[in-house]
Scaffold this motif. Structure first.
Motif, PDB file in Angstrom:
ATOM      1  N   GLU A   1       0.832  -1.216   0.000  1.00 52.30           N
ATOM      2  CA  GLU A   1       0.000   0.000   0.000  1.00 52.30           C
ATOM      3  C   GLU A   1       0.861   1.258   0.000  1.00 52.30           C
ATOM      4  OE1 GLU A   1      -3.232   2.498   0.016  1.00 52.30           O
ATOM      5  OE2 GLU A   1      -3.286   0.329  -0.236  1.00 52.30           O
ATOM      6  N   SER A   2       1.942   1.225   0.761  1.00 54.06           N
ATOM      7  CA  SER A   2       2.809   2.402   0.861  1.00 54.06           C
ATOM      8  C   SER A   2       3.760   2.524  -0.327  1.00 54.06           C
ATOM      9  CB  SER A   2       3.631   2.335   2.153  1.00 54.06           C
ATOM     10  OG  SER A   2       4.572   1.273   2.084  1.00 54.06           O
ATOM     11  N   GLY A   3       4.006   1.422  -1.017  1.00 55.94           N
ATOM     12  CA  GLY A   3       4.948   1.445  -2.131  1.00 55.94           C
ATOM     13  C   GLY A   3       6.395   1.573  -1.682  1.00 55.94           C
ATOM     14  N   THR A   4       6.692   1.181  -0.449  1.00 58.37           N
ATOM     15  CA  THR A   4       8.042   1.313   0.090  1.00 58.37           C
ATOM     16  C   THR A   4       9.063   0.529  -0.736  1.00 58.37           C
ATOM     17  OG1 THR A   4       7.153   1.657   2.303  1.00 58.37           O
ATOM     18  CG2 THR A   4       9.448   1.029   2.172  1.00 58.37           C
ATOM     19  N   PHE A   5       8.673  -0.629  -1.239  1.00 62.84           N
ATOM     20  CA  PHE A   5       9.529  -1.423  -2.112  1.00 62.84           C
ATOM     21  C   PHE A   5       8.799  -1.638  -3.432  1.00 62.84           C
ATOM     22  CE2 PHE A   5      11.361  -2.441   1.964  1.00 62.84           C
ATOM     23  CZ  PHE A   5      12.719  -2.575   1.692  1.00 62.84           C
ATOM     24  N   ALA A   6       9.568  -1.973  -4.473  1.00 56.74           N
ATOM     25  CA  ALA A   6       8.977  -2.252  -5.780  1.00 56.74           C
ATOM     26  C   ALA A   6       8.044  -3.462  -5.700  1.00 56.74           C
ATOM     27  CB  ALA A   6      10.066  -2.490  -6.817  1.00 56.74           C
ATOM     28  N   GLY A   7       8.356  -4.382  -4.798  1.00 54.78           N
ATOM     29  CA  GLY A   7       7.509  -5.558  -4.603  1.00 54.78           C
ATOM     30  C   GLY A   7       7.683  -6.095  -3.198  1.00 54.78           C
ATOM     31  N   ALA A   8       6.616  -6.656  -2.651  1.00 49.39           N
ATOM     32  CA  ALA A   8       6.652  -7.239  -1.311  1.00 49.39           C
ATOM     33  C   ALA A   8       5.800  -8.494  -1.314  1.00 49.39           C
ATOM     34  CB  ALA A   8       6.127  -6.254  -0.271  1.00 49.39           C
ATOM     35  N   GLY A   9       6.278  -9.533  -0.645  1.00 52.70           N
ATOM     36  CA  GLY A   9       5.515 -10.773  -0.589  1.00 52.70           C
ATOM     37  C   GLY A   9       6.089 -11.734   0.431  1.00 52.70           C
ATOM     38  N   ARG A  10       5.620 -12.967   0.386  1.00 52.49           N
ATOM     39  CA  ARG A  10       6.053 -13.996   1.328  1.00 52.49           C
ATOM     40  C   ARG A  10       7.005 -14.985   0.677  1.00 52.49           C
ATOM     41  NH1 ARG A  10       2.814 -15.546   5.414  1.00 52.49           N
ATOM     42  NH2 ARG A  10       4.782 -16.342   6.147  1.00 52.49           N
ATOM     43  N   ASP A  11       7.209 -14.857  -0.645  1.00 52.51           N
ATOM     44  CA  ASP A  11       8.039 -15.821  -1.360  1.00 52.51           C
ATOM     45  C   ASP A  11       9.509 -15.431  -1.316  1.00 52.51           C
ATOM     46  OD1 ASP A  11       6.828 -13.700  -2.863  1.00 52.51           O
ATOM     47  OD2 ASP A  11       7.927 -14.431  -4.594  1.00 52.51           O
ATOM     48  N   SER A  12      10.365 -16.434  -1.353  1.00 55.21           N
ATOM     49  CA  SER A  12      11.804 -16.171  -1.355  1.00 55.21           C
ATOM     50  C   SER A  12      12.227 -15.729  -2.751  1.00 55.21           C
ATOM     51  CB  SER A  12      12.559 -17.419  -0.915  1.00 55.21           C
ATOM     52  OG  SER A  12      12.250 -18.488  -1.768  1.00 55.21           O
ATOM     53  N   GLY A  13      13.463 -15.360  -2.876  1.00 56.50           N
ATOM     54  CA  GLY A  13      13.948 -14.874  -4.161  1.00 56.50           C
ATOM     55  C   GLY A  13      13.913 -13.368  -4.272  1.00 56.50           C
ATOM     56  N   SER A  14      13.604 -12.695  -3.193  1.00 59.93           N
ATOM     57  CA  SER A  14      13.557 -11.228  -3.183  1.00 59.93           C
ATOM     58  C   SER A  14      14.952 -10.667  -2.923  1.00 59.93           C
ATOM     59  CB  SER A  14      12.600 -10.738  -2.101  1.00 59.93           C
ATOM     60  OG  SER A  14      11.296 -11.178  -2.360  1.00 59.93           O
ATOM     61  N   ASP A  15      15.096  -9.380  -3.132  1.00 56.38           N
ATOM     62  CA  ASP A  15      16.370  -8.711  -2.870  1.00 56.38           C
ATOM     63  C   ASP A  15      16.662  -8.612  -1.370  1.00 56.38           C
ATOM     64  OD1 ASP A  15      16.844  -8.129  -5.647  1.00 56.38           O
ATOM     65  OD2 ASP A  15      15.321  -6.551  -5.468  1.00 56.38           O
ATOM     66  N   TYR A  16      15.610  -8.426  -0.573  1.00 57.12           N
ATOM     67  CA  TYR A  16      15.753  -8.268   0.877  1.00 57.12           C
ATOM     68  C   TYR A  16      14.806  -9.220   1.604  1.00 57.12           C
ATOM     69  CZ  TYR A  16      18.036  -3.863  -0.316  1.00 57.12           C
ATOM     70  OH  TYR A  16      18.873  -2.918  -0.829  1.00 57.12           O
ATOM     71  N   ARG A  17      15.149  -9.486   2.878  1.00 61.27           N
ATOM     72  CA  ARG A  17      14.234 -10.219   3.760  1.00 61.27           C
ATOM     73  C   ARG A  17      13.973  -9.321   4.967  1.00 61.27           C
ATOM     74  NH1 ARG A  17      17.170 -14.207   5.209  1.00 61.27           N
ATOM     75  NH2 ARG A  17      17.685 -13.463   7.264  1.00 61.27           N
ATOM     76  N   LEU A  18      12.713  -9.085   5.240  1.00 57.90           N
ATOM     77  CA  LEU A  18      12.301  -8.310   6.407  1.00 57.90           C
ATOM     78  C   LEU A  18      11.737  -9.284   7.429  1.00 57.90           C
ATOM     79  CD1 LEU A  18      11.842  -5.565   7.789  1.00 57.90           C
ATOM     80  CD2 LEU A  18       9.598  -5.485   6.659  1.00 57.90           C
ATOM     81  N   ALA A  19      12.458  -9.439   8.529  1.00 60.90           N
ATOM     82  CA  ALA A  19      12.019 -10.329   9.604  1.00 60.90           C
ATOM     83  C   ALA A  19      11.388  -9.483  10.707  1.00 60.90           C
ATOM     84  CB  ALA A  19      13.198 -11.121  10.159  1.00 60.90           C
ATOM     85  N   VAL A  20      10.158  -9.827  11.055  1.00 59.78           N
ATOM     86  CA  VAL A  20       9.426  -9.109  12.095  1.00 59.78           C
ATOM     87  C   VAL A  20       9.196 -10.073  13.252  1.00 59.78           C
ATOM     88  CG1 VAL A  20       7.357  -7.788  12.634  1.00 59.78           C
ATOM     89  CG2 VAL A  20       8.248  -7.800  10.297  1.00 59.78           C
ATOM     90  N   GLN A  21       9.528  -9.638  14.454  1.00 59.53           N
ATOM     91  CA  GLN A  21       9.360 -10.489  15.624  1.00 59.53           C
ATOM     92  C   GLN A  21       8.522  -9.775  16.679  1.00 59.53           C
ATOM     93  OE1 GLN A  21      12.973 -11.772  17.544  1.00 59.53           O
ATOM     94  NE2 GLN A  21      11.874 -13.085  18.963  1.00 59.53           N
ATOM     95  N   ILE A  22       7.520 -10.486  17.174  1.00 61.41           N
ATOM     96  CA  ILE A  22       6.701  -9.947  18.268  1.00 61.41           C
ATOM     97  C   ILE A  22       7.468 -10.162  19.561  1.00 61.41           C
ATOM     98  CG2 ILE A  22       4.552 -10.148  19.558  1.00 61.41           C
ATOM     99  CD1 ILE A  22       3.299 -11.330  16.982  1.00 61.41           C
TER     100      ILE A  22
END
Length: 181
Positions: free
Chosen positions: A78-99
């Motif tokens: 929604e924010s367009g922070t990255f060109a693409g965002a998803g749950r699949d591997s193969g992306s340029d970055y990995r964003l790990a979120v921990q509660i």
């Protein structure tokens, strides 16, 4: 007689504990309504989440890893922070979120909840950590949000998590990332 009462008490406790498990909140309830992004990064990002529960007890915030990751993906898209965002591997970055922590309000006309989540962005190709932060956010749900206490409590922790996602995605959009590849 005592044995029968003990069996009845145990059966009642099991019934209460079983009834107190709940499905996790759908991602839409955790997704912030709006996120301000200042920079649009050209790379893509894979989102992972940990620290959630499934099924969740009544004493826990009903956040599964899946729901949290999907809410973060929705906010990033929604924010367009990255060109693409998803749950699949193969992306340029990995964003790990921990509660780390989500406080559950117990009683009150106004219920306040706090959430603390940790965020780590890693460059997939090199494994280099490029950004890491922890955010603490809060949200108050009032009687106007719901006259039912349980729903007010849920609105409070859902709002705290949504605020955390909004704050983290906005901060992530300000991180100076070098082009990957």
């Amino acid at each position: 007689m005592i044995r029968g009462m003990r069996s009845l008490a145990i059966a009642g406790a099991v019934a209460i504990l079983t009834a107190c498990s709940a499905p996790p909140a759908p991602p839409a309830l955790l997704t912030p309504p709006r996120v301000e992004a200042t920079t649009r990064h050209p790379g893509t990002v894979e989102v992972t989440a940990t620290g959630g529960c499934a099924p969740c007890s009544i004493a826990q915030a009903g956040i599964s890893d899946e729901s949290l990751a999907e809410a973060v993906v929705a906010a990033l898209r929604e924010s367009g922070t990255f060109a693409g965002a998803g749950r699949d591997s193969g992306s340029d970055y990995r964003l790990a979120v921990q509660i780390f922590r989500v406080d559950m309000p117990v009683v009150g006309l106004s219920m306040r909840s706090q959430a603390e989540l940790g965020w780590t962005l890693t460059e997939q190709r090199t494994g280099r950590q490029v950004w890491q932060r922890s955010f603490q956010t809060a949200h108050v749900a009032t009687f106007g949000d719901s006259p039912i206490g349980q729903l007010r409590a849920e609105r409070a922790w859902q709002g705290a998590v949504a605020a955390n996602i909004a704050e983290a995605v906005a901060a992530l959009s300000r991180v100076p990332l070098t082009p990957v590849r």
